[in-house]
Design an enzyme around this catalytic site. Structure first.
Site, PDB file in Angstrom:
ATOM      1  N   GLY A  98      64.899  49.057  96.874  1.00 27.02           N
ATOM      2  CA  GLY A  98      63.830  48.262  97.477  1.00 27.02           C
ATOM      3  C   GLY A  98      62.448  48.542  96.901  1.00 27.02           C
ATOM      4  CB  SER A  99      61.125  49.946  93.735  1.00 25.51           C
ATOM      5  OG  SER A  99      61.692  49.132  92.744  1.00 25.51           O
ATOM      6  CG  ASN A 100      61.204  44.490  92.530  1.00 24.93           C
ATOM      7  OD1 ASN A 100      60.266  44.098  91.851  1.00 24.93           O
ATOM      8  ND2 ASN A 100      62.283  45.054  91.993  1.00 24.93           N
TER       9      ASN A 100
ATOM     10  CG  MET B  82      72.930  44.565  93.549  1.00 25.88           C
ATOM     11  SD  MET B  82      72.073  43.840  92.122  1.00 25.88           S
ATOM     12  CE  MET B  82      73.270  44.173  90.840  1.00 25.88           C
ATOM     13  NE  ARG B  83      77.838  39.436  99.764  1.00 24.33           N
ATOM     14  CZ  ARG B  83      79.141  39.634  99.891  1.00 24.33           C
ATOM     15  NH1 ARG B  83      79.686  40.779  99.538  1.00 24.33           N
ATOM     16  NH2 ARG B  83      79.921  38.684 100.388  1.00 24.33           N
TER      17      ARG B  83
ATOM     18  CG  ASN C  39      67.366  36.944  91.562  1.00 20.71           C
ATOM     19  OD1 ASN C  39      67.339  37.973  92.254  1.00 20.71           O
ATOM     20  ND2 ASN C  39      68.026  36.896  90.413  1.00 20.71           N
TER      21      ASN C  39
ATOM     22  CG  HIS D 220      67.756  38.686  85.455  1.00 22.98           C
ATOM     23  ND1 HIS D 220      68.965  39.157  85.941  1.00 22.98           N
ATOM     24  CD2 HIS D 220      67.819  38.782  84.101  1.00 22.98           C
ATOM     25  CE1 HIS D 220      69.718  39.523  84.921  1.00 22.98           C
ATOM     26  NE2 HIS D 220      69.053  39.300  83.794  1.00 22.98           N
TER      27      HIS D 220
HETATM   28  C1  GRF Z   1      65.500  45.130  89.954  1.00 25.19           C
HETATM   29  O1  GRF Z   1      65.537  45.643  88.644  1.00 25.19           O
HETATM   30  C2  GRF Z   1      65.758  43.656  89.952  1.00 25.19           C
HETATM   31  O2  GRF Z   1      65.319  43.017  88.797  1.00 25.19           O
HETATM   32  C3  GRF Z   1      67.267  43.582  89.994  1.00 25.19           C
HETATM   33  O3  GRF Z   1      67.631  44.650  90.852  1.00 25.19           O
HETATM   34  C4  GRF Z   1      66.653  45.679  90.792  1.00 25.19           C
HETATM   35  C5  GRF Z   1      66.238  45.990  92.190  1.00 25.19           C
HETATM   36  O4  GRF Z   1      65.430  47.123  92.274  1.00 25.19           O
HETATM   37  N1  GRF Z   1      67.679  42.282  90.450  1.00 25.19           N
HETATM   38  P1  GRF Z   1      64.758  47.513  93.667  1.00 25.19           P
HETATM   39  O5  GRF Z   1      65.862  47.602  94.709  1.00 25.19           O
HETATM   40  O6  GRF Z   1      63.744  46.477  94.015  1.00 25.19           O
HETATM   41  O7  GRF Z   1      64.136  48.863  93.427  1.00 25.19           O
END
Ligand code: GRF
Length: 200
Positions: free
Chosen positions: A12-14, A90-91, A107, A109
């Site tokens: 969940g860093s994003n 991841m689904r 999304n 990527h």
């Molecule tokens: C990110 O690299 C994103 O591009 C990919 O999954 C990763 C998720 O990272 N789809 P986080 O859980 O947000 O740290």
């Protein structure tokens, strides 16, 4: 104000980058809920720390992917979500939910699409030996990482990079790009012309 719901599966860093921008006052959105398909996803803890309702919806409890998504959608509706933000979820989504939220699912990527789609974008680009890779934010359609591209950032792969250093460069870019794109939606600056995304 634009209301977003965030789907996660991991760290969940994003999600954190989105929360940080919102809390700094530079992202005018309401993060109304965070939903994970993994019970141990650290992103759920991040959400709790910031008082955001968080949910684990266990796919194993449902016999079809659609049944699992129906529960997710009922949570999203309860929270009046306008846009679904996939942040490391991841689904692969079914056509059902994609139609339910047509052009309202985005999304991120970790590669420059259409190169290196799929679950290992960073590693695949690194192993291929490309000199430039990057990050793509796109609208989700029924294919895998194939929807209309909203924005991209380029990351160079230098001689000294390892997979680890590349991963951290990619994540840094992601944490800038995703809040920026969500801000575009929040300010109603995105329109679609066929599969081309126009930023007003
Ligand atoms: C990110 O690299 C994103 O591009 C990919 O999954 C990763 C998720 O990272 N789809 P986080 O859980 O947000 O740290």
């Amino acid at each position: 104000m634009l209301t977003i719901g965030v789907l996660i599966s991991g760290s969940g860093s994003n999600l954190q980058a989105i929360i940080d921008q919102k809390e700094k006052g530079s992202l005018p959105v309401e993060i109304s809920c965070v939903i994970s398909n993994k019970e141990t996803a650290y992103g759920l803890e991040r959400a709790k720390k910031h008082g955001i309702p968080s949910y684990f919806v266990n796919p194993k409890e449902y016999s079809t992917r659609e049944d699992h998504e129906k529960v997710i959608v009922s949570i999203l509706k309860e929270h009046h979500v306008d846009i679904i933000v996939m942040a490391g979820y991841m689904r692969i989504l079914t056509p059902w939910i994609i139609h339910e939220y047509q052009n309202r699912i985005i999304n991120i990527h970790p590669a420059l699409l259409p190169s290196f789609p799929g679950a290992h974008g960073i590693q695949d680009a690194f192993n291929y030996g490309v000199k430039y890779t990057g990050v793509t934010v796109h609208i989700v359609n029924e294919g895998v990482d194939s929807g209309p591209i909203i924005a991209q950032s380029v990351v160079s792969i230098d001689q000294n990079d390892t997979l680890d250093t590349l991963e951290s460069k990619i994540h840094q870019e992601e944490h800038q790009l995703y809040p920026y794109v969500i801000g575009l939606f929040a300010n109603d600056r995105i329109t679609l012309d066929g599969r081309k995304v126009i930023i007003k």
